[in-house]
Design an enzyme around this catalytic site. Structure first.
Site, short mmCIF file in Angstrom:
data_model
loop_
_atom_site.label_atom_id
_atom_site.label_comp_id
_atom_site.label_asym_id
_atom_site.label_seq_id
_atom_site.Cartn_x
_atom_site.Cartn_y
_atom_site.Cartn_z
N GLY A 46 44.97 -62.73 44.37
CA GLY A 46 45.42 -63.25 43.07
C GLY A 46 45.78 -64.72 43.11
O GLY A 46 45.37 -65.51 42.26
N ARG A 47 46.55 -65.13 44.11
CA ARG A 47 47.03 -66.51 44.16
C ARG A 47 45.96 -67.48 44.64
O ARG A 47 46.20 -68.68 44.74
CB ARG A 47 48.29 -66.60 45.02
CG ARG A 47 48.17 -65.99 46.40
CD ARG A 47 49.54 -65.75 47.03
NE ARG A 47 49.46 -65.07 48.31
CZ ARG A 47 49.44 -63.75 48.47
NH1 ARG A 47 49.45 -62.95 47.41
NH2 ARG A 47 49.40 -63.22 49.68
N HIS B 217 66.82 -87.90 38.90
CA HIS B 217 68.03 -87.92 38.05
C HIS B 217 68.65 -86.53 37.98
O HIS B 217 69.43 -86.24 37.07
CB HIS B 217 67.67 -88.46 36.67
CG HIS B 217 67.14 -89.86 36.77
ND1 HIS B 217 67.95 -90.97 36.75
CD2 HIS B 217 65.88 -90.30 36.97
CE1 HIS B 217 67.21 -92.05 36.90
NE2 HIS B 217 65.95 -91.68 37.04
N GLU C 75 53.39 -56.38 32.88
CA GLU C 75 53.63 -57.51 31.97
C GLU C 75 52.36 -57.84 31.18
O GLU C 75 52.38 -58.02 29.96
CB GLU C 75 54.06 -58.77 32.76
CG GLU C 75 55.42 -58.67 33.42
CD GLU C 75 55.36 -58.15 34.85
OE1 GLU C 75 54.41 -57.40 35.18
OE2 GLU C 75 56.26 -58.49 35.63
N GLU D 263 54.56 -66.22 48.51
CA GLU D 263 53.97 -64.87 48.46
C GLU D 263 53.05 -64.69 49.67
O GLU D 263 52.85 -63.57 50.15
CB GLU D 263 53.21 -64.64 47.15
CG GLU D 263 52.99 -63.17 46.83
CD GLU D 263 52.43 -62.91 45.44
OE1 GLU D 263 51.24 -63.14 45.23
OE2 GLU D 263 53.18 -62.46 44.55
N LYS E 236 58.94 -53.58 41.45
CA LYS E 236 58.09 -53.01 40.39
C LYS E 236 58.36 -51.52 40.25
O LYS E 236 58.48 -50.98 39.15
CB LYS E 236 56.61 -53.18 40.75
CG LYS E 236 56.05 -54.57 40.63
CD LYS E 236 54.53 -54.53 40.86
CE LYS E 236 53.97 -55.90 41.12
NZ LYS E 236 52.56 -55.88 41.53
N LYS F 286 43.73 -59.09 37.91
CA LYS F 286 42.85 -58.58 38.97
C LYS F 286 42.86 -57.05 38.96
O LYS F 286 41.83 -56.41 39.00
CB LYS F 286 43.31 -59.14 40.31
CG LYS F 286 42.49 -58.66 41.47
CD LYS F 286 42.97 -59.28 42.78
CE LYS F 286 42.31 -58.56 43.95
NZ LYS F 286 42.74 -59.07 45.24
#
Ligand code: F6P
Length: 542
Positions: free
Chosen positions: A262-263, A379, A210, A348, A508, A204
């Site tokens: 973004g999410r 399990h 990254e 977030e 960041k 965005k």
């Protein structure tokens, strides 16, 4: 005197009901032979069952009173009408426009945003069709592989949904690179042919370290064998100026506006890799599912409204019953990435300490969310769910049908396990039953008691189940929009802004300041000695 006396009173009733419920046995509530009907809701072909919780009629009234006092409906209408409800960023919240296929305008500051949204959608479809049909070619022929490079909301949505919709995947192979750890990139690139690989740079802001680092390394990898690596790149971003600087021409840029968080962005350009995987028709189905949930959220009464009910059950467990976490447990292996997706969506959005006006939140933030698909989780960590001293409300999900008719017996086992878990969590096993079991195993005296105690299940552990016919693109759209609105309703009632994410910034900033130190240069003056010790070790481990 409080500025919100109605809300304060609603919270007081909520806490009074939660106090009453603490000593209640969920199983006893089923003395009402209609409880399962009365404490479940159906919409859009899905069934949400919350009868295996401590909520009784009075508690539900208190919960609905809380939603009314927090003005959930008018806040919802404000969101859909383009009000700037993301206060700290002064933005509207209109990701729902990305899935609005109704032809109805969506107004923002007096302008309809839909022509722009639909134009981008049509461009995405045309591009996806070209890639899928081999008309858009790489420098070595038709595209065989797509890499989506992005992180957080620019990765989790398409990565999760592409995996979820594997039975619909008939386009090129899709890969997702997110982590700045070179292992992620190296493992994805291994075996790929740069000449037939399409690279989608999804960011965005187009500044995320990254993503920009991974994108640059992929371009380097391509440039070894390709004359023009950028010709096989696409950008998905709202920072069109930065994308232009990067050198991707406008016809391969799919933009979106700052009113898409973004999410919440999988419905638009960020979903391009998904669209290439499953095709524009099924992607439209996915959008239609989200849109159908929007209509349900906007029109159903609070008591029948699935997002509202999910939110109220969430508040009941976290704020009311003081359970610290909730587990999301899809009995649907292809939803393996859903817990990670929901972690970003929920934590977030609602993991915050301050209200919109900067005051401390009076009733805390949203809970910790975690999970794994069933039956695998059974399990691993279900031991704690059944006998641990922490109570974890469980949110089960299960489809009536799978996609492997030749393996229908697997699906029957899956369903039986899902139902068995919620039943076992609620009913448990008494000491007398456990004693009988231990006695039948030949134990007696003190040993019998010790063995029996370890086989006791206290039970009374709450869960909900969301059941749906089958995981189609439409149903996935419904489920994701359901959770988005659930997060919104919880945020409104808690009094926070679900649409900013200031909590990710500090780390960041520090990473940027520490990078020179990791490279062996001078440490920042105010660096903590523990960080210095670790950095020194990591430069020369001994
Ligand atoms: O750091 C958090 C975050 O900003 C998320 O909110 C977002 O989804 C992710 O980073 C990726 O951001 P972008 O799409 O701008 O690269």
């Amino acid at each position: 005197m409080s500025a919100h006396p109605d809300l304060d009173a609603a919270w007081a009733s909520f806490f009074a009901e939660a106090d009453r419920a603490r000593t209640r046995r969920i199983a006893d509530l089923f003395d009402d032979s209609d409880r399962a009907m009365h404490f479940s809701a159906r919409a859009l072909g899905m069934l949400f069952d919350y009868s295996k919780t401590h909520i009784d009629g009075a508690a539900r009234e208190a919960l609905l009173g809380l939603a009314r006092a927090a003005r959930v409906e008018s806040m919802r209408d404000a969101m859909f009408s383009g009000a700037r409800i993301n206060g700290s960023e002064d933005r509207a919240v209109l990701h729902t426009a990305l899935r609005n296929l109704s032809g109805v305008p969506v107004m923002l500051d007096g302008e309809d945003v839909m022509p722009g949204v639909l134009d981008t959608l049509e461009r995405m479809k045309a591009f996806a069709r070209d890639v899928r049909a081999g008309r858009f070619k790489g420098q070595g022929g038709a595209i065989t592989d797509v890499i989506n490079v992005g992180i957080g909301g620019s990765d989790l949505g398409p990565a999760m949904a592409t995996r979820a919709l594997t039975p619909f995947h008939d386009g090129p192979r899709c890969h997702f690179v997110s982590n700045v750890d070179s292992a992620d990139l190296a493992d994805v690139l291994d075996g790929l042919d740069p000449a037939t690989t399409l690279v989608i740079i999804a960011s965005k802001t187009f500044t995320t370290i990254e993503t920009m680092t991974n994108a640059a390394s992929i371009l380097n990898w391509m440039s070894v064998s390709l004359a023009d690596p950028a010709a096989q790149c696409v950008a998905l971003s709202s920072a069109t100026d930065l994308v232009a600087e990067f050198g991707i021409p406008p016809e391969r840029v799919f933009g979106f506006e700052d009113w898409v968080g973004g999410r919440y962005s999988v419905w638009g350009p960020i979903g391009l890799s998904l669209m290439i995987a499953i095709g524009p028709k099924d992607f439209t189905e996915f959008l239609a599912g989200g849109a159908a949930m929007d209509t349900h959220f906007r029109t159903a009464s609070l008591a029948d409204n699935l997002p509202v009910l999910l939110a109220l059950v969430g508040l009941w467990h976290h704020q009311g019953m003081s359970f610290q976490t909730r587990a999301v447990l899809p009995y649907e292996h292809r939803l393996a990435r859903l817990p990670a997706y929901l972690q970003q969506l929920e934590m977030e959005s609602n993991g915050k300490r301050a209200a919109q006006d900067g005051q401390s939140l009076p009733h805390g933030s949203g809970p910790i969310v975690w999970g794994e698909p069933g039956t695998n989780g059974q399990h691993a960590f279900f031991q704690l769910l059944h006998q641990g001293t922490e109570i974890v409300p469980c949110e089960f999900m299960i489809g009536a049908e799978g996609y492997e008719p030749d393996l229908a017996h697997h699906h029957r086992l899956l369903v039986a396990n899902c139902l068995a878990q919620s039943e076992a969590l609620m009913t448990g096993r008494s000491l007398s039953d456990a004693r009988e079991i231990a006695a039948s195993m030949g134990f007696s005296g003190d040993k019998l008691m010790a063995q029996a105690e370890q086989r006791v299940f206290e039970g009374n552990r709450p869960s909900t189940t969301l059941a749906y016919p089958r995981l189609t693109p439409r149903v996935l759209g419904q489920i994701l929009a359901l959770y988005e609105h659930r997060v919104f309703v919880e945020g409104v009632i808690l009094g926070l802004n679900s649409f900013d994410q200031w909590g990710v910034e500090l780390g960041k900033e520090l990473a940027k300041r520490l990078e020179p130190l990791v490279a062996g240069k001078a440490p920042p003056e105010d660096m903590n000695q523990s960080t210095g010790l670790l950095a020194a070790y990591l430069r020369a481990p001994k």
